[in-house]
Scaffold this motif. Structure first.
Motif, PDB file in Angstrom:
ATOM      1  N   TYR A  55      42.744  37.993  33.166  1.00  0.00           N
ATOM      2  CA  TYR A  55      41.462  36.938  33.418  1.00  0.00           C
ATOM      3  C   TYR A  55      40.852  37.474  34.847  1.00  0.00           C
ATOM      4  N   TYR A  56      39.605  37.704  35.033  1.00  0.00           N
ATOM      5  CA  TYR A  56      38.913  38.120  36.093  1.00  0.00           C
ATOM      6  C   TYR A  56      37.448  37.830  35.990  1.00  0.00           C
ATOM      7  N   ASP A  57      37.057  36.770  36.852  1.00  0.00           N
ATOM      8  CA  ASP A  57      35.710  36.216  36.810  1.00  0.00           C
ATOM      9  C   ASP A  57      35.187  36.428  37.956  1.00  0.00           C
ATOM     10  N   ALA A  58      34.385  37.769  38.410  1.00  0.00           N
ATOM     11  CA  ALA A  58      34.064  38.002  39.598  1.00  0.00           C
ATOM     12  C   ALA A  58      32.800  37.052  40.106  1.00  0.00           C
ATOM     13  N   LEU A  59      32.191  36.400  39.185  1.00  0.00           N
ATOM     14  CA  LEU A  59      31.191  35.327  39.690  1.00  0.00           C
ATOM     15  C   LEU A  59      31.809  34.108  40.251  1.00  0.00           C
TER      16      LEU A  59
END
Length: 144
Positions: A55-59
């Motif tokens: 899980y990685y959401d830069a926004l």
């Protein structure tokens, strides 16, 4: 020699011995169970559990990356890293996490990745700012 000089030399020798023993690299790898029991920062070695994804959401939050890792004993735990997703994370063969357990999650302060290479077996260290550095097998910095 005088008695006071002999006692002084013995005291200095003991002090130097204590300082060397305190500075010795006594880090050993543990597993999730040992990390839970110790309550302090540990080095846990294992493998990314690919079937559970990442899980990685830069926004939403560029400093939150999580995934599941299986330790050397086969125990799987969620890992939360307060930093950017490491470059080439998916290519890593083995991981060494430095951090603490909190309940059933491991909070990593550093991630060391062993990347596949036909030339060497070096690890790379990922800092919280996303900078990648090559390190030796014992976790020390490599200087060329």
């Amino acid at each position: 020699m005088k008695k006071s000089a002999i006692i002084g030399l013995i005291t200095i020798a003991i002090s130097v011995g204590i300082l060397f023993s305190l500075n010795a690299n006594t880090d050993t790898y543990s597993n999730f169970k040992q990390a839970t029991l110790s309550g302090k920062e540990e080095h846990v070695m294992g493998y990314w559990e690919k079937s559970m994804g990442t899980y990685y959401d830069a926004l939403k939050d560029a400093n939150h990356f999580s995934f599941h890792m299986k330790d050397e004993k086969g125990e799987v735990r969620e890992v939360i890293y307060a930093g950017t997703k490491p470059q080439d994370f998916e290519k890593s063969e083995k991981l060494v996490l430095i951090g603490k357990m909190d309940q059933d999650k491991f909070y990593a302060s550093k991630i060391l990745m062993k990347c596949p290479s036909k030339y060497n077996d070096n690890l790379v260290e990922v800092n919280k700012d996303g900078k990648v550095e090559e390190v030796s097998k014992d976790g020390g910095k490599k200087y060329n």
